[in-house]
Design a protein around this motif. Structure first.
Motif, short mmCIF file in Angstrom:
data_model
loop_
_atom_site.label_atom_id
_atom_site.label_comp_id
_atom_site.label_asym_id
_atom_site.label_seq_id
_atom_site.Cartn_x
_atom_site.Cartn_y
_atom_site.Cartn_z
N LYS A 15 -33.56 -21.81 66.37
CA LYS A 15 -33.30 -21.67 67.80
C LYS A 15 -32.70 -22.96 68.36
O LYS A 15 -32.95 -24.04 67.83
N GLU A 17 -32.51 -25.06 72.10
CA GLU A 17 -33.08 -25.11 73.45
C GLU A 17 -32.08 -25.80 74.37
O GLU A 17 -31.65 -26.92 74.11
N VAL A 95 -36.84 -25.32 66.30
CA VAL A 95 -35.77 -25.59 67.25
C VAL A 95 -34.89 -26.66 66.61
O VAL A 95 -35.29 -27.81 66.47
N THR A 276 -30.33 -16.81 77.54
CA THR A 276 -31.06 -17.59 76.53
C THR A 276 -32.48 -17.86 77.02
O THR A 276 -32.76 -17.79 78.21
N ASN A 278 -35.76 -20.50 77.12
CA ASN A 278 -36.03 -21.94 77.08
C ASN A 278 -37.38 -22.25 77.72
O ASN A 278 -38.00 -21.38 78.32
N ASN A 290 -41.28 -21.39 71.37
CA ASN A 290 -41.90 -20.25 70.70
C ASN A 290 -42.88 -19.51 71.60
O ASN A 290 -42.98 -18.27 71.55
N TYR A 293 -40.84 -17.26 73.72
CA TYR A 293 -40.42 -16.07 72.96
C TYR A 293 -41.57 -15.09 72.81
O TYR A 293 -41.39 -13.87 72.92
N ALA A 311 -31.85 -15.39 69.99
CA ALA A 311 -31.71 -16.60 69.17
C ALA A 311 -30.23 -16.93 68.98
O ALA A 311 -29.81 -18.10 69.09
N SER A 314 -28.67 -18.46 71.99
CA SER A 314 -29.00 -19.86 72.24
C SER A 314 -27.96 -20.79 71.62
O SER A 314 -27.68 -21.88 72.15
N ILE A 332 -29.13 -16.92 61.17
CA ILE A 332 -29.98 -15.99 61.92
C ILE A 332 -29.78 -14.55 61.44
O ILE A 332 -30.74 -13.79 61.29
#
Length: 336
Positions: A15, A17, A95, A276, A278, A290, A293, A311, A314, A332
């Motif tokens: 991911k 951020e 991340v 996205t 964050n 996380n 998410y 993901a 992002s 991914i």
């Protein structure tokens, strides 16, 4: 409840951020440690009492305690320790890229030099890149409750460190401080070749999103959840693919929504908005990437395919180079 498959996917997927205030990652334990090191007496006498104070009715209540916490940051080592602690969380949570906000005015107004702030943060970013492979960008933000003249002064001072910054942003109190207030300084930002982002449509209206796009010419909208109040705006965001950096736990904690299910996430996804996920100010809002998410997965019962889209978004929405974006998106797609 989140299934094992959903949880495992969140843990495994790389991911980026894109909406993280480094001052907002200041965990109470580290805050007390640095305060003691710097001989600063805190209003709250224990870690527990400080953490218990993290109950907010609105953005301003949060900002009051946020700025109070930042007051203990005085030296380069303080900013280094703060940033490295956040990057260790990134490492734990997969991340792999972070675009980090910081508020220079919060510190320069207290007599802490711009150089002290940026050197401490950058040394931690460099260490994380060298040792853990975490890439990063650094984005100074202007405080919108202060004047545009003060923002211009900050921008001019920042230019001596220009090679460290990918762009500039706008944060703090949205109410009463519309994007138009900062039109001149954002023109200066663009004239110097920088990208720009701005907080809009969090506590403020959808009009603030429009104005950030048209007056400030931003490449990303931070938050932007009030965009759902304007169908024409949703159509425009889908057409131009300007990303929204949504922060679910932040929106819940600051009562932008009363419960997570009110977050307009599905609407944004269905409208093909480049949304996205964050953490914003994770130490204050109860979770890092996380946890955000997981919160939306539980609220909306997201499938792994939907999580995969978020993901990938992002990275698509990041300021990374295209080759790097493609590398992570490919990775991914390979996760089952």
């Amino acid at each position: 409840m989140i299934t094992d498959a959903q949880n495992n996917f969140i843990l495994a997927v790389p991911k980026a951020e894109l909406h993280l205030h480094i001052e907002g990652s200041f965990e109470p334990e580290l805050l007390f440690k640095i305060a003691e090191r710097n001989g600063i007496s805190l209003k709250y006498k224990t870690v527990g009492k400080l953490r218990n104070a993290y109950q907010f009715n609105n953005l301003q209540e949060f900002l009051d305690i946020y700025y109070e916490g930042a007051n203990v940051l005085l030296y380069e080592q303080d900013f280094y320790d703060l940033t490295l602690a956040y990057l260790e969380k990134c490492r734990e949570q997969n991340v792999v890229h972070a675009e980090v906000f910081f508020d220079p005015q919060t510190h320069t107004q207290r007599g802490v030099s711009f150089e002290t702030v940026v050197n401490g943060i950058q040394k931690a970013l460099d260490k994380a890149n060298k040792e853990w492979g975490i890439t990063s960008c650094l984005i100074p933000n202007f405080l919108r409750h202060l004047s545009e003249d003060e923002a211009i002064k900050t921008f001019k001072e920042a230019l001596q460190f220009r090679e460290l910054f990918i762009g500039f942003g706008l944060d703090s109190s949205e109410k009463g401080n519309p994007p138009a207030k900062f039109e001149r300084v954002f023109k200066m930002v663009h004239d110097e070749g920088f990208l720009s982002v701005a907080h809009a449509g969090e506590e403020g209206s959808a009009q603030n999103v429009w104005d950030s796009l048209h007056l400030l010419k931003v490449a990303r909208i931070d938050h932007g959840v009030r965009s759902v109040d304007d169908e024409l705006l949703l159509d425009e965001l889908a057409r131009i693919q300007v990303p929204l950096t949504v922060c679910p736990l932040s929106n819940l904690k600051l009562k932008v929504v009363q419960q997570m299910k009110e977050l307009p996430l599905r609407t944004l996804l269905e409208k093909n908005i480049l949304v996205t996920i964050n953490s914003d100010d994770p130490a204050y809002f109860g979770g890092y990437v996380n946890e955000n998410y997981k919160a939306i997965t539980e609220a909306f019962d997201l499938t792994t395919d939907e999580l995969r889209i978020l993901a990938k978004n992002s990275f698509k929405a990041s300021f990374m180079g295209e080759t790097e974006k493609e590398k992570w998106i490919k990775r991914i797609n390979e996760i089952e």
